[in-house]
Design a protein around this motif. Structure first.
Motif, PDB file in Angstrom:
ATOM      1  N   GLU A 145      -8.102  31.796  36.327  1.00  0.00           N
ATOM      2  CA  GLU A 145      -9.270  31.986  37.204  1.00  0.00           C
ATOM      3  C   GLU A 145      -8.912  32.827  38.422  1.00  0.00           C
ATOM      4  O   GLU A 145      -9.633  33.769  38.777  1.00  0.00           O
ATOM      5  N   LYS A 152      -5.279  27.274  33.325  1.00  0.00           N
ATOM      6  CA  LYS A 152      -6.643  27.812  33.402  1.00  0.00           C
ATOM      7  C   LYS A 152      -6.981  28.221  34.828  1.00  0.00           C
ATOM      8  O   LYS A 152      -7.627  29.250  35.054  1.00  0.00           O
ATOM      9  N   PHE A 153      -6.548  27.404  35.781  1.00  0.00           N
ATOM     10  CA  PHE A 153      -6.818  27.709  37.187  1.00  0.00           C
ATOM     11  C   PHE A 153      -6.106  29.001  37.596  1.00  0.00           C
ATOM     12  O   PHE A 153      -6.654  29.809  38.347  1.00  0.00           O
ATOM     13  N   ILE A 161     -14.485  28.776  33.828  1.00  0.00           N
ATOM     14  CA  ILE A 161     -13.366  27.987  34.358  1.00  0.00           C
ATOM     15  C   ILE A 161     -13.764  27.217  35.615  1.00  0.00           C
ATOM     16  O   ILE A 161     -13.732  25.976  35.638  1.00  0.00           O
ATOM     17  N   HIS A 162     -14.134  27.918  36.682  1.00  0.00           N
ATOM     18  CA  HIS A 162     -14.385  27.264  37.977  1.00  0.00           C
ATOM     19  C   HIS A 162     -15.436  26.163  37.863  1.00  0.00           C
ATOM     20  O   HIS A 162     -15.242  25.052  38.363  1.00  0.00           O
ATOM     21  N   LEU A 185     -15.815  34.791  33.161  1.00  0.00           N
ATOM     22  CA  LEU A 185     -14.601  34.019  32.900  1.00  0.00           C
ATOM     23  C   LEU A 185     -14.241  33.138  34.084  1.00  0.00           C
ATOM     24  O   LEU A 185     -14.018  31.928  33.939  1.00  0.00           O
ATOM     25  N   GLN A 197      -4.959  21.174  33.960  1.00  0.00           N
ATOM     26  CA  GLN A 197      -5.327  22.490  33.423  1.00  0.00           C
ATOM     27  C   GLN A 197      -4.940  23.588  34.420  1.00  0.00           C
ATOM     28  O   GLN A 197      -5.721  24.505  34.681  1.00  0.00           O
ATOM     29  N   ASN A 236     -16.262  24.405  35.439  1.00  0.00           N
ATOM     30  CA  ASN A 236     -15.826  23.275  34.616  1.00  0.00           C
ATOM     31  C   ASN A 236     -14.695  22.477  35.248  1.00  0.00           C
ATOM     32  O   ASN A 236     -14.596  21.260  35.032  1.00  0.00           O
ATOM     33  N   LEU A 237     -13.854  23.139  36.025  1.00  0.00           N
ATOM     34  CA  LEU A 237     -12.736  22.441  36.657  1.00  0.00           C
ATOM     35  C   LEU A 237     -13.127  21.755  37.959  1.00  0.00           C
ATOM     36  O   LEU A 237     -12.621  20.672  38.282  1.00  0.00           O
ATOM     37  N   ASN A 287      -8.383  17.501  37.130  1.00  0.00           N
ATOM     38  CA  ASN A 287      -8.644  18.682  36.300  1.00  0.00           C
ATOM     39  C   ASN A 287      -7.662  19.809  36.597  1.00  0.00           C
ATOM     40  O   ASN A 287      -7.141  20.463  35.683  1.00  0.00           O
TER      41      ASN A 287
END
Length: 239
Positions: free
Chosen positions: A63, A59-60, A36-37, A31, A56, A39-40, A52
């Protein structure tokens, strides 16, 4: 209850705890980094990375929480491995636990840098400041993974010495440890060939992953039911 029976009970409990912690860690690692990481964060493009993170931010935050869970599970595994292996070789068991705890400290300081990003993530933050924290996280995590590789190598030696652990699992753990150590040592001592090292890491991703994960699955499926005896215990003496 004699010493041998207590040792066996402790080993089985430690096996269960280590197995569940390893599986939880694997899920949260997928995850945190995989979903996440990676992609961001675009290390070659600070402006896009900042965009990003701003768009988002939830999401961060997820993470960061996932990394915290991973660090906690690493500590749990360190302690569980110690109790599991301490009658096999107390000195190596202590070294293995100490190395994993030291790795966890490196990761924890790295997580602190991610938290600093989340705290200061607003429209006035500079992308250069964000990248400083992200590079600090990467460096700390990578240096820590050198120590993690050593931990896996020591753990593999304990596995080789522990009765009824399949030798193939011990070998896979040793290979994983050597891969982690080599790849992240190269990142440190040879930054000029980082692209080559990344290619090597991609090639070694499977053995790096399967080493500890396969042992965790075995601990969950078979480990908590087997009598774990070292050579001394097998002949009826207390360890």
């Amino acid at each position: 209850m004699n010493t041998l029976t207590i040792n066996q009970k402790n080993k089985k409990n430690a096996a269960r705890i280590a197995a569940f912690a390893l599986l939880i860690m694997t899920i949260f690692a997928g995850l945190a980094f995989g979903m996440i990481h990676s992609n961001l964060i675009v290390m070659s493009d600070p402006a896009l990375t900042l965009e990003n993170l701003m768009s988002q931010s939830s999401k961060f935050t997820i993470e960061i929480l996932a990394w915290i869970v991973i660090a906690l599970m690493d500590f749990v595994v360190a302690v569980a491995f110690f109790y599991f292996f301490k009658t096999t070789n107390p000195q190596l068991a202590k070294l293995s636990a100490a190395l994993r705890i030291l790795y966890t400290l490196f990761l924890s300081v790295g997580i602190y840098h991610l938290i600093q990003i989340a705290i200061n993530l607003d429209h006035t933050v500079l992308s250069t400041d964000i990248m400083i924290h992200l590079r600090s996280f990467d460096v700390l995590w990578s240096r820590g993974l050198i120590i993690f590789g050593l931990h896996l190598i020591v753990t593999s030696l304990l596995m080789f010495q522990t009765y009824k652990i399949p030798k193939i699992l011990s070998a896979l753990m040793l290979i994983a440890g050597l891969c982690y150590f080599t790849v992240h040592a190269l990142y440190w001592i040879a930054p000029s060939i980082e692209t080559t090292t990344q290619s090597i890491e991609n090639l070694l991703a499977l053995p790096m992953t399967i080493g500890e994960l396969s042992f965790g699955i075995w601990l969950l499926v078979r480990g908590s039911r087997k009598p774990f005896l070292n050579a001394t215990e097998r002949f009826g003496f207390n360890a």
